[in-house]
Write an enzyme that holds these catalytic residues in place. Structure first.
Site, PDB file in Angstrom:
ATOM      1  N   HIS A   1       6.965   3.347  -1.328  1.00 37.79           N
ATOM      2  CA  HIS A   1       7.743   2.127  -2.579  1.00 37.79           C
ATOM      3  C   HIS A   1       7.593   2.455  -3.203  1.00 37.79           C
ATOM      4  CE1 HIS A   1       5.350  -0.110   0.596  1.00 37.79           C
ATOM      5  NE2 HIS A   1       5.913  -1.031   0.803  1.00 37.79           N
TER       6      HIS A   1
ATOM      7  N   HIS B   1       0.981   1.521  -8.243  1.00 39.48           N
ATOM      8  CA  HIS B   1       1.811   0.176  -8.821  1.00 39.48           C
ATOM      9  C   HIS B   1       1.224  -0.659  -9.884  1.00 39.48           C
ATOM     10  CE1 HIS B   1       4.440  -0.149  -5.454  1.00 39.48           C
ATOM     11  NE2 HIS B   1       3.386  -0.367  -4.030  1.00 39.48           N
TER      12      HIS B   1
ATOM     13  N   ASP C   1       5.495   7.778  -2.184  1.00 33.83           N
ATOM     14  CA  ASP C   1       5.170   6.676  -1.454  1.00 33.83           C
ATOM     15  C   ASP C   1       6.228   5.968  -0.988  1.00 33.83           C
ATOM     16  OD1 ASP C   1       2.800   4.248  -1.396  1.00 33.83           O
ATOM     17  OD2 ASP C   1       4.100   3.528  -1.626  1.00 33.83           O
TER      18      ASP C   1
ATOM     19  N   ASP D   1       3.058   5.985   4.020  1.00 33.69           N
ATOM     20  CA  ASP D   1       3.613   4.402   4.577  1.00 33.69           C
ATOM     21  C   ASP D   1       5.152   4.949   5.162  1.00 33.69           C
ATOM     22  OD1 ASP D   1       4.246   4.780   2.086  1.00 33.69           O
ATOM     23  OD2 ASP D   1       3.391   2.892   1.341  1.00 33.69           O
TER      24      ASP D   1
HETATM   25  C1  SP5 Z   1       0.260   1.274  -2.108  1.00 30.65           C
HETATM   26  C2  SP5 Z   1       1.315   0.361  -1.574  1.00 30.65           C
HETATM   27  O1  SP5 Z   1       1.836   0.748  -0.350  1.00 30.65           O
HETATM   28  N1  SP5 Z   1       1.314  -1.111  -1.500  1.00 30.65           N
HETATM   29  C3  SP5 Z   1       2.686  -1.541  -1.346  1.00 30.65           C
HETATM   30  C4  SP5 Z   1       2.555  -3.144  -1.371  1.00 30.65           C
HETATM   31  C5  SP5 Z   1       3.630  -3.517  -0.420  1.00 30.65           C
HETATM   32  N2  SP5 Z   1       3.114  -4.762   0.025  1.00 30.65           N
HETATM   33  C6  SP5 Z   1       4.130  -5.882  -0.003  1.00 30.65           C
HETATM   34  C7  SP5 Z   1       4.876  -5.350   0.843  1.00 30.65           C
HETATM   35  C8  SP5 Z   1       5.814  -6.266   1.546  1.00 30.65           C
HETATM   36  C9  SP5 Z   1       5.940  -6.257   2.979  1.00 30.65           C
HETATM   37  N3  SP5 Z   1       6.968  -6.963   3.447  1.00 30.65           N
HETATM   38  C10 SP5 Z   1       7.156  -6.540   5.460  1.00 30.65           C
HETATM   39  C11 SP5 Z   1       6.734  -7.676   6.128  1.00 30.65           C
HETATM   40  C12 SP5 Z   1       6.898  -7.197   7.751  1.00 30.65           C
HETATM   41  N4  SP5 Z   1       5.972  -8.005   8.397  1.00 30.65           N
HETATM   42 ZN    ZN Z   2       3.688   1.743  -0.025  1.00 36.41          ZN
END
Ligand code: SP5
Ligand code: ZN
Length: 338
Positions: free
Chosen positions: A193, A155, A191, A280
């Site tokens: 994301h 990211h 990943d 993930d």
């Molecule tokens: C490297 C990587 O996997 N970074 C991920 C960053 C995600 N950040 C925001 C995640 C928001 C998830 N919200 C869901 C809440 C569930 N309780």
């Molecule tokens: Zn991720």
């Protein structure tokens, strides 16, 4: 298979992140890397390649900021982790601001990525971990190398942090590979994301292909990147491939998307592959919504291995800490090397 891990990465230990309107314990814990290291064993420490390879993908102003940010935070009379609260969005312009809060806004895009006391050192050694794991691939001594990077990197963009990422380990390694003579390098990002930082770094480049399989940004972080119509720009037109998938995606549809990504990589004819690997996508991941099982990871790896390219596996996300070591080991097993 060379496996690199440097314990100095554990010095990065952010406390909290802002999620769904409240502060929660940070998901990107040092224990993640420790669990993987414990499960794998046989890990080598990183060699120091200095700042120069970092500055091949990040601006020197950004790297300077990252290195000094926590000291500036303390100098401003604050305590704990440094985090921004004001972002310039569309009216961003080159103002020469000094205040730490302005700098945090300028060089970041979310409130999930605090700069803690040990962040610079942890992130620096994360990048060196990726560069160290790349070396035997450049020398033709192995086909597969694993960089146990933490914090993750995909990211982080040319001049910004976000998404638990500060330095883009995969991008730094990919650029080091082209600098070492590889005419074309492909990055496959698996990943959960979208790897927005990696995409931005190479968006107008024709020597690095970026192909990503991720949760649809219409529903999932990072929202503003990763849509299917983002395909690259200028000389890089056609060298970005985004394959967003809906929440709930399981192995069948995931492997179909993987086939499409791998076909694009073959068509690009790279001589080296960098894999941004996030666990993930796992069914029990606490912040994600795909349904891959542990037994699916060797299948993903086998499909990647079938390309028969030298490959650098770079660790990205994966937050089901108890299962993480096993998921990573399952993935690496699929490459069929000791
Ligand atoms: C490297 C990587 O996997 N970074 C991920 C960053 C995600 N950040 C925001 C995640 C928001 C998830 N919200 C869901 C809440 C569930 N309780
Ligand atoms: Zn991720």
């Amino acid at each position: 298979m060379l496996k690199v891990f440097d314990r100095r990465q554990l010095l990065h230990a952010p406390a909290l992140e802002l999620q769904n309107g409240g502060w929660v314990v940070h998901a990107e814990k040092a224990a993640r890397a420790e669990m993987i290291a414990e499960r794998l064993g046989g890990l080598s420490p990183a060699t120091d390649f200095g700042r120069a390879p970092l500055e091949r993908v990040h601006t020197s102003a950004y790297v300077d900021f990252l290195q000094a940010a926590h000291a500036r935070w303390l100098a401003a009379g604050r305590e704990g982790d440094a985090i921004g609260y004001t972002w310039p969005v569309v009216r961003r312009r080159p103002l020469d601001l000094e205040r730490i809060d302005a700098l945090l806004g300028l060089y970041s895009y979310d409130a999930g990525t605090p700069i803690a006391a040990g962040t610079w050192e942890g992130a620096y050694w994360g990048a060196q971990t990726a560069l160290t794991a790349l070396q035997p691939l450049l020398a033709g001594e192995t086909r597969t190398a694993f960089a146990l990077c933490r914090p993750p990197g995909h990211h982080a963009g040319p001049d910004y942090l976000g998404g638990y990422c500060y330095l883009n380990n995969a991008a730094i390694a990919a650029r080091a590979a082209t600098d070492a003579g590889h005419a074309r390098v492909a990055i496959l990002d698996v990943d959960y994301h979208h790897g927005n930082g990696t995409q931005d770094i190479f968006y107008d480049c024709d020597d690095v292909l970026f192909a990503s399989i991720h949760a649809d940004p219409a529903t999932d972080y990072p929202f503003f990147w990763g849509h299917a119509d983002e395909t690259g720009d200028g000389a890089g037109a056609g060298a970005t491939l985004n394959l967003p998938l809906p929440r709930g995606t399981a192995a069948g549809a995931y492997l179909d998307a993987l086939t499409r990504a791998l076909d694009a990589i073959v068509a690009f004819s790279p001589s080296l592959l960098v894999v941004s690997f996030g666990a993930d996508t796992f069914e029990d991941d606490p912040i994600s919504h795909f349904q891959l099982r542990q037994a699916d990871y060797p299948r993903v790896a086998e499909a990647i291995a079938a390309l028969d390219l030298p490959r650098l596996i770079v660790m990205e996300g994966g937050y089901a800490v108890d299962a993480l070591g096993h998921n990573v080991a399952a993935f690496l097993d699929g490459f069929g090397e000791a």
